[in-house]
Design a protein around this motif. Structure first.
Motif, PDB file in Angstrom:
ATOM      1  N   ASP A 195     -34.511  14.501   9.728  1.00  0.00           N
ATOM      2  CA  ASP A 195     -35.234  13.611  10.657  1.00  0.00           C
ATOM      3  C   ASP A 195     -34.338  12.448  11.078  1.00  0.00           C
ATOM      4  O   ASP A 195     -34.261  12.094  12.255  1.00  0.00           O
ATOM      5  CB  ASP A 195     -36.501  13.048   9.993  1.00  0.00           C
ATOM      6  N   LYS A 196     -33.670  11.845  10.106  1.00  0.00           N
ATOM      7  CA  LYS A 196     -32.782  10.706  10.397  1.00  0.00           C
ATOM      8  C   LYS A 196     -31.644  11.114  11.314  1.00  0.00           C
ATOM      9  O   LYS A 196     -31.300  10.400  12.256  1.00  0.00           O
ATOM     10  CB  LYS A 196     -32.197  10.146   9.088  1.00  0.00           C
ATOM     11  N   ALA A 197     -31.057  12.296  11.023  1.00  0.00           N
ATOM     12  CA  ALA A 197     -29.944  12.776  11.846  1.00  0.00           C
ATOM     13  C   ALA A 197     -30.403  12.967  13.290  1.00  0.00           C
ATOM     14  O   ALA A 197     -29.711  12.584  14.235  1.00  0.00           O
ATOM     15  CB  ALA A 197     -29.391  14.082  11.282  1.00  0.00           C
ATOM     16  N   LEU A 198     -31.615  13.530  13.463  1.00  0.00           N
ATOM     17  CA  LEU A 198     -32.144  13.745  14.808  1.00  0.00           C
ATOM     18  C   LEU A 198     -32.369  12.421  15.539  1.00  0.00           C
ATOM     19  O   LEU A 198     -32.076  12.290  16.724  1.00  0.00           O
ATOM     20  CB  LEU A 198     -33.469  14.507  14.725  1.00  0.00           C
ATOM     21  N   GLU A 199     -32.879  11.457  14.807  1.00  0.00           N
ATOM     22  CA  GLU A 199     -33.099  10.125  15.382  1.00  0.00           C
ATOM     23  C   GLU A 199     -31.787   9.547  15.918  1.00  0.00           C
ATOM     24  O   GLU A 199     -31.741   8.993  17.017  1.00  0.00           O
ATOM     25  CB  GLU A 199     -33.591   9.195  14.275  1.00  0.00           C
ATOM     26  N   GLN A 200     -30.732   9.687  15.115  1.00  0.00           N
ATOM     27  CA  GLN A 200     -29.430   9.137  15.516  1.00  0.00           C
ATOM     28  C   GLN A 200     -28.852   9.901  16.703  1.00  0.00           C
ATOM     29  O   GLN A 200     -28.227   9.301  17.578  1.00  0.00           O
ATOM     30  CB  GLN A 200     -28.442   9.158  14.341  1.00  0.00           C
ATOM     31  N   VAL A 201     -29.075  11.223  16.724  1.00  0.00           N
ATOM     32  CA  VAL A 201     -28.590  12.014  17.856  1.00  0.00           C
ATOM     33  C   VAL A 201     -29.304  11.564  19.131  1.00  0.00           C
ATOM     34  O   VAL A 201     -28.698  11.437  20.198  1.00  0.00           O
ATOM     35  CB  VAL A 201     -28.799  13.523  17.621  1.00  0.00           C
ATOM     36  N   LYS A 202     -30.612  11.292  19.013  1.00  0.00           N
ATOM     37  CA  LYS A 202     -31.367  10.839  20.188  1.00  0.00           C
ATOM     38  C   LYS A 202     -30.856   9.486  20.658  1.00  0.00           C
ATOM     39  O   LYS A 202     -30.744   9.225  21.852  1.00  0.00           O
ATOM     40  CB  LYS A 202     -32.858  10.779  19.879  1.00  0.00           C
ATOM     41  N   ARG A 203     -30.544   8.617  19.696  1.00  0.00           N
ATOM     42  CA  ARG A 203     -30.034   7.290  20.044  1.00  0.00           C
ATOM     43  C   ARG A 203     -28.685   7.411  20.773  1.00  0.00           C
ATOM     44  O   ARG A 203     -28.459   6.770  21.798  1.00  0.00           O
ATOM     45  CB  ARG A 203     -29.881   6.477  18.757  1.00  0.00           C
ATOM     46  N   LEU A 204     -27.839   8.268  20.217  1.00  0.00           N
ATOM     47  CA  LEU A 204     -26.535   8.512  20.838  1.00  0.00           C
ATOM     48  C   LEU A 204     -26.720   9.081  22.251  1.00  0.00           C
ATOM     49  O   LEU A 204     -26.020   8.691  23.195  1.00  0.00           O
ATOM     50  CB  LEU A 204     -25.736   9.482  19.961  1.00  0.00           C
ATOM     51  N   SER A 205     -27.691   9.988  22.404  1.00  0.00           N
ATOM     52  CA  SER A 205     -27.954  10.580  23.720  1.00  0.00           C
ATOM     53  C   SER A 205     -28.348   9.511  24.735  1.00  0.00           C
ATOM     54  O   SER A 205     -27.936   9.567  25.892  1.00  0.00           O
ATOM     55  CB  SER A 205     -29.078  11.606  23.652  1.00  0.00           C
ATOM     56  N   THR A 242     -21.700  16.678  26.537  1.00  0.00           N
ATOM     57  CA  THR A 242     -21.717  18.128  26.337  1.00  0.00           C
ATOM     58  C   THR A 242     -22.152  18.574  24.936  1.00  0.00           C
ATOM     59  O   THR A 242     -23.037  19.415  24.827  1.00  0.00           O
ATOM     60  CB  THR A 242     -20.345  18.733  26.716  1.00  0.00           C
ATOM     61  N   PRO A 243     -21.578  18.053  23.850  1.00  0.00           N
ATOM     62  CA  PRO A 243     -21.979  18.574  22.530  1.00  0.00           C
ATOM     63  C   PRO A 243     -23.351  18.091  22.055  1.00  0.00           C
ATOM     64  O   PRO A 243     -23.877  18.621  21.069  1.00  0.00           O
ATOM     65  CB  PRO A 243     -20.884  18.060  21.592  1.00  0.00           C
ATOM     66  N   LEU A 244     -23.927  17.119  22.748  1.00  0.00           N
ATOM     67  CA  LEU A 244     -25.163  16.535  22.213  1.00  0.00           C
ATOM     68  C   LEU A 244     -26.360  17.470  22.289  1.00  0.00           C
ATOM     69  O   LEU A 244     -27.192  17.502  21.379  1.00  0.00           O
ATOM     70  CB  LEU A 244     -25.476  15.215  22.929  1.00  0.00           C
ATOM     71  N   THR A 245     -26.461  18.254  23.365  1.00  0.00           N
ATOM     72  CA  THR A 245     -27.613  19.153  23.494  1.00  0.00           C
ATOM     73  C   THR A 245     -27.602  20.222  22.397  1.00  0.00           C
ATOM     74  O   THR A 245     -28.601  20.380  21.678  1.00  0.00           O
ATOM     75  CB  THR A 245     -27.664  19.780  24.899  1.00  0.00           C
TER      76      THR A 245
END
Ligand code: ADP
Length: 273
Positions: A81-91, A48-51
């Motif tokens: 950019d790094k934070a987004l990469e990690q969020v994508k990985r978590l997703s 839920t919070p990831l989007t």
């Protein structure tokens, strides 16, 4: 007499063992249910919070891009950019957990359409090129004429992504080869690496949920990719085989029937279970 007494005692003992077994069985069923419930609730709550998190970061990324040259913007950009990469990985991890939960309860439906496996493989290989060069691996695709069937395109992309990601991850920087062919009414899709390989005792286990070879504990991962991939391929009427030699590499071969699985003709959309 003493004989009847011994018999009664024996019967009572057996009844008690049977009751213990029934209780243990009930408890283990309950444990399985609790685990499935936990998996389902946890994966949804994590999802839920990831989007919104990704959307906020993308807004921030655009704002910074618009103010490049401004004080601090170019310094902050790589961090976003790094934070987004990690969020994508978590997703991706959470999506795998969700898939496993859905697979267990049979809540995934396949969307069958005409798919050319050669085309799909070539398109996807381009998507992997960045990942491949990051791993220092060469990615080679060879095909033998069009290989067309009725499959679920997105799910097949997911299978290829899982197998290629593994090949790059465990491929020791050596070339990874993808081959597409068809023979005897089946599509054969193989992904070969020349990396660390898999010990014979692990070959069966690695297709199970959360199972990983001990030798790969230092690599990240949940051990779900192969479980999900096999479930998808089986739902399409196919199978996955693996041949491997420790230290020499592995080849995963996906077999898919070119004709739709009988299930999908008789029941409409096949369901993964
Ligand atoms: P993950 O890679 O996230 O651990 P997978 O389900 O994709 O999960 O794989 C399960 C395990 O199988 C891996 O942890 C690894 O031990 C082994 N494995 C899979 N692919 C390969 C490969 N190409 N080479 C060596 N080991 C592999």
């Amino acid at each position: 007499g003493p004989h009847e007494l011994a018999l009664a005692e024996e019967l009572a003992r057996r009844a008690s063992v049977a009751m213990d077994n029934a209780r243990l069985y009930q408890q283990s069923q309950e444990a399985v249910r609790l685990r499935e419930d936990f998996l389902s609730v946890a994966s949804h709550e994590l999802h839920t919070p990831l989007t919104p998190l990704r959307l906020h970061l993308q807004t921030l990324q655009r704002a910074l891009a618009a103010s490049v040259g401004g004080a601090g913007a170019s310094r902050l950009m790589p961090k976003v950019d790094k934070a987004l990469e990690q969020v994508k990985r978590l997703s991706r991890l959470v999506d795998d957990l969700l898939d496993v939960s859905r697979l267990t309860s049979g809540r995934i439906r396949l969307q069958l359409e005409e798919v050319d496996l050669v085309e799909l493989t070539r398109d996807q290989a381009e998507r992997f090129s960045e990942q491949a060069s990051a791993a220092g691996c060469q990615l080679l695709v060879t095909t033998e004429g069009p290989t067309v069937g009725h499959w679920d395109r997105m799910r097949l992309e997911q299978v290829l992504t899982n197998l290629v990601t593994n090949a790059l991850k465990y491929g020791a920087g050596r070339p990874v080869e993808i081959h597409v062919a068809s023979s005897g009414g089946r599509a054969l899709w193989s992904i070969r690496d020349h990396g660390i390989g898999i010990a014979a005792k692990d070959l069966e286990r690695i297709f199970e949920r959360f199972e990983r070879a001990v030798s790969t504990r230092q690599y990240g991962g949940l051990g779900l990719g192969l479980y999900i991939s096999l479930a998808i391929v089986r739902a399409l009427g196919g199978d996955i085989h693996v041949a491997s030699q420790p230290g020499a590499g592995s080849v995963f071969t996906v077999e898919l029937p070119l004709e739709p699985a009988r299930d999908s003709r008789t029941h409409g959309t096949p369901c993964l279970d």
